[in-house]
Design a protein around this motif. Structure first.
Motif, short mmCIF file in Angstrom:
data_model
loop_
_atom_site.label_atom_id
_atom_site.label_comp_id
_atom_site.label_asym_id
_atom_site.label_seq_id
_atom_site.Cartn_x
_atom_site.Cartn_y
_atom_site.Cartn_z
N ILE A 282 1.77 18.36 -7.12
CA ILE A 282 1.66 17.83 -5.75
C ILE A 282 2.81 18.34 -4.89
CG2 ILE A 282 0.36 15.77 -6.37
CD1 ILE A 282 2.98 14.21 -6.33
N ASP A 283 3.29 19.54 -5.16
CA ASP A 283 4.44 20.07 -4.40
C ASP A 283 4.12 20.20 -2.92
OD1 ASP A 283 5.78 20.17 -6.75
OD2 ASP A 283 5.63 22.34 -7.03
N ARG A 284 2.93 20.66 -2.58
CA ARG A 284 2.58 20.83 -1.18
C ARG A 284 2.55 19.48 -0.46
NH1 ARG A 284 -2.49 24.57 0.12
NH2 ARG A 284 -1.05 25.99 -0.95
N PHE A 285 1.98 18.49 -1.13
CA PHE A 285 1.95 17.15 -0.55
C PHE A 285 3.36 16.61 -0.38
CE2 PHE A 285 1.85 12.50 -1.33
CZ PHE A 285 1.17 12.11 -0.19
N ALA A 286 4.23 16.87 -1.35
CA ALA A 286 5.62 16.39 -1.27
C ALA A 286 6.35 17.03 -0.09
CB ALA A 286 6.35 16.71 -2.57
N LYS A 287 6.11 18.31 0.14
CA LYS A 287 6.77 18.98 1.26
C LYS A 287 6.26 18.45 2.60
CE LYS A 287 7.95 23.23 -1.19
NZ LYS A 287 7.80 24.70 -1.24
N ARG A 288 4.98 18.11 2.66
CA ARG A 288 4.45 17.51 3.89
C ARG A 288 5.07 16.14 4.12
NH1 ARG A 288 -2.03 19.02 3.35
NH2 ARG A 288 -1.80 21.26 3.78
N MET A 289 5.25 15.41 3.05
CA MET A 289 5.91 14.11 3.17
C MET A 289 7.33 14.26 3.70
SD MET A 289 4.89 11.68 -0.08
CE MET A 289 6.15 10.52 0.46
N LEU B 215 0.82 -1.21 0.00
CA LEU B 215 0.00 0.00 0.00
C LEU B 215 0.86 1.27 0.00
CD1 LEU B 215 -2.83 -1.00 2.51
CD2 LEU B 215 -2.96 -0.92 0.01
N CYS B 216 2.05 1.17 0.58
CA CYS B 216 2.94 2.34 0.64
C CYS B 216 3.77 2.53 -0.63
CB CYS B 216 3.88 2.21 1.83
SG CYS B 216 3.07 2.37 3.45
N LEU B 217 3.78 1.53 -1.50
CA LEU B 217 4.61 1.61 -2.70
C LEU B 217 4.32 2.85 -3.57
CD1 LEU B 217 4.94 -2.10 -3.92
CD2 LEU B 217 6.71 -0.62 -2.97
N PRO B 218 3.05 3.25 -3.77
CA PRO B 218 2.80 4.43 -4.59
C PRO B 218 3.49 5.69 -4.08
CG PRO B 218 0.77 3.20 -4.29
CD PRO B 218 1.78 2.58 -3.39
N LEU B 219 3.75 5.76 -2.78
CA LEU B 219 4.43 6.95 -2.23
C LEU B 219 5.83 7.11 -2.80
CD1 LEU B 219 3.36 6.70 1.52
CD2 LEU B 219 2.41 8.19 -0.24
N PHE B 220 6.45 5.99 -3.18
CA PHE B 220 7.80 6.05 -3.72
C PHE B 220 7.83 6.58 -5.15
CE2 PHE B 220 8.18 3.20 -0.17
CZ PHE B 220 9.42 3.52 0.37
N VAL C 63 6.18 9.40 -5.82
CA VAL C 63 5.91 10.84 -5.67
C VAL C 63 7.04 11.70 -6.21
CG1 VAL C 63 5.49 12.69 -4.01
CG2 VAL C 63 4.31 10.50 -3.77
N PRO C 64 8.34 11.39 -5.92
CA PRO C 64 9.40 12.22 -6.50
C PRO C 64 9.37 12.26 -8.02
CG PRO C 64 10.28 10.87 -4.73
CD PRO C 64 8.89 10.37 -5.00
N LEU C 65 9.02 11.15 -8.65
CA LEU C 65 8.96 11.12 -10.11
C LEU C 65 7.81 11.97 -10.61
CD1 LEU C 65 9.61 7.30 -10.67
CD2 LEU C 65 11.26 9.17 -10.59
N VAL C 66 6.68 11.94 -9.89
CA VAL C 66 5.54 12.78 -10.27
C VAL C 66 5.89 14.25 -10.12
CG1 VAL C 66 3.14 13.34 -9.73
CG2 VAL C 66 3.91 10.97 -9.64
N VAL C 67 6.64 14.59 -9.07
CA VAL C 67 7.03 15.97 -8.84
C VAL C 67 7.87 16.49 -10.00
CG1 VAL C 67 8.47 17.47 -7.38
CG2 VAL C 67 6.90 15.84 -6.33
#
Length: 224
Positions: free
Chosen positions: A37-44, A19-24, A26-30
């Protein structure tokens, strides 16, 4: 203790990992979609760095235990001629915990020893690409290997609540072995934070990081 319980626990942990794999990603999406999703990335980043900081506090506590236990070993052995296996094992366990729990914060703060020669001579973008690509190609696969390699042995250790092989040793060898996957998970979270910071710098959402060439003498914690 029933080994079946640990098999079920391991299965649920695997589901959590999947379930946590999609979080990895996120840097590629950024990088691919700047601003999405910059705000979400900074919260991460803030959450992951706080997690590394919590582990660092435990590592500091382990270092204190290490010093006190080693001092006790020396005094008892050379002043009173006494030796206790459990006290020597405390030294070993505390040293391992200090290293394994503190490594993630060291990675977060760029405090690991680097052996690369070319990286400092690249421009800002080049250094960030190296951080991003290197994290995916080297750090994540090695950590996944550490997690999966000792799965069966760790399950058996927990099912037996494995302790020391010495009669006067500590009955917590199963906890000691658990440090290996914990170390790998913490490194992955710190690596994800590093990758996120590199991605945000590539899109101009974070200021450039200082480098040794620019006068930086040690790693520092990036603000987000």
């Amino acid at each position: 203790m029933d080994p079946t319980f640990f098999l079920y626990l391991g299965a649920w942990l695997k589901v959590l990992g999947v379930l946590c794999l999609p979080l990895f990603a996120v840097p590629l999406v950024v990088v691919a979609f700047p601003g999405l999703i910059d705000r979400f990335a900074k919260r991460m980043i803030a959450f992951l760095d706080a997690l590394s900081g919590g582990a660092l506090n435990l590592a500091i506590a382990s270092a204190l235990i290490l010093v006190l236990a080693q001092l006790a070993v020396v005094i008892l052995r050379y002043a009173f001629g006494l030796s206790f296996t459990w006290l020597s094992e405390i030294v070993i366990y505390a040293f391992a915990a200090m290293f394994m729990l503190g490594s993630a914060a060291a990675l977060r703060d760029d405090a690991h020893v680097r052996v690369d020669i070319l990286r400092p001579h690249f421009g800002e973008a080049g250094r960030n690409w190296i951080e991003l690509v290197g994290t995916y190609l080297f750090l994540f696969p090695i950590c996944l290997r550490l997690i999966t390699n000792g799965e069966q042995g760790l399950t058996r250790s927990w099912s037996l609540l494995e302790g020391s092989r010495e009669s006067d040793g500590l009955p917590i060898l199963f906890l000691f072995k658990t440090l290996v996957p914990v170390f790998a998970v913490l490194l992955m979270t710190a690596g994800l934070s590093v990758a996120l910071k590199a991605a945000l710098r590539l899109t101009g959402k974070l200021p450039p990081a200082a480098t040794p060439i620019e006068g930086e003498t040690g790693g520092g914690h990036d603000g987000v």
